[in-house]
Design an enzyme around this catalytic site. Sequence first.
Site: not given
Length: 510
Positions: A66, A251, A323, A396, A415, A504
């Site tokens: 969605d 919807e 859907n 990430e 983060n 990181d």
Amino acid sequence: MFRKKVLLGTVFAISFLVCKKDVEAQTNADKPKVLNENLTDKFANVSPKLTSNNANPLLDFMFTADPTAVEYDGRIYVYATNDHQQYEQVGKDGKNSYEKIRSLVMMSSDDMVNWTYHGLINTAEVAPWTQNSWAPSITSRVEADGKTHFYLYFSNSGIGSAVLTSTSPVGPWKDPLGKNLVDRSVPGVDVEAPFDPGVLIDDQGTGWLTFGGGTPKTDYMPDNARIVKLGADMISLASDIAKIPAPYFFEASELNFINGTWVYTFNTSWVERTEWPYENIDKPTQCCMSYMTSKTPLDPDSWKYRDNYFKNAGDVQVGPHTNNHTHLFNYKGNYYIAYHAMYLQDYFGTKGGFRNVGIEEIQVDEEHVNISMSKASYEGTSQLKPLNPFVLQQAETTAGTSGQVQFEAVGNPGNMVAKGKADKQCLMVRGADFSQQIPAKFEARVKGKGQIDVYVNNLEGTPLVSLTCDEKEWTKLSTKIKQKMEKGVGNIYFVFSGEELRFDEWKFID
């Protein structure tokens, strides 16, 4: 006598060698075996993206659905229902019946291929009075304080639509109302499920909200789609609630404003199309996306059905039928459609109905406000620009992973850091530009105990560079690159392991 000494010496030497071999064998048995793993084979059956050029789904390590999107500071931010929360609660043999979902997913990109995972909006904490959180819709505006304010609307289960606010696209988020913005207690909300909100700010700076769903009045005209003008604060209503006569409405309401025209998009139902009054427009297929346009959105008679523009992903063999929910947006001069399909179910060993967000380019004729047909694919979008490996990048940020990668929130909102495991995991970024210079060092911000092996272009052979970490606090470590490297544009693979390792940021240094 001499011969006897020689014989004894020979026996002693043989005995010594036998003993030595036994000791070596026992010692070697105690050592861990070094396996020459074929990393391509190891990761090939986990994620469909890591060893292909596919851009979909956007995130391949969790389920999302969605989608909605907003642009800020040169990046496109996408928000989604957190199907993965349901998956984690019910397991691979469970069903995606949505009742466990109480968070929303955040991600962003500036090239449409490498996506930065910003973690979750925990609606259970931010708005604990809500039941569930599905189907977000977001917009932003610079307010009198000079800051960009973000207004994020979402389905509070099927009972209403709620709103969160922030002055950053990644939070922290606040609940300004402590209740639904629209639900059945609001006059004029005469629909069973006033959910799936779609928000828009028009060219006059006025906010609008669509919503609706529930039991249809009739198959052809369910009479469940609604629109309302928002107040100047974006968290109040400034008009009566009006109807949108959307045929076969189900919807997934959303709004766009193109060339002075309000564009309403919605998901059609699964029922057979027994009634259809249009001779020059095809009947919409089951559970497809259709659109309507209006110049005066609060006048129900002004809305005109235009066409369908996106088939069900199952109709084009991108996963099974599911859907449908899309968001149309313009980014850097191109129109895109964000949607969901069941890309990853086989890779996660489930048939429970868990979805993933993908994006396609779509053609929009702004002058005539025509939306061309588009369809789901695995290939997805093309990369808008190369990734710069010589500036700080987030761990990430990925274009593909080994599928079982996990992240945790650390430091500032939005983060995330990658978590190591005993088994090797992999993060990949696409289209890194080494065409102008060859790096001398690799640097990463890491913590804990583990190792990161870096490969360029493929996962074969010796790593370009390896970085070993044994640090109790966050530390920037760098290591020289000793392997030969050719200039060019390629993919970078970070293969890392170590249950205590946290990864990181990274960059290359020339």
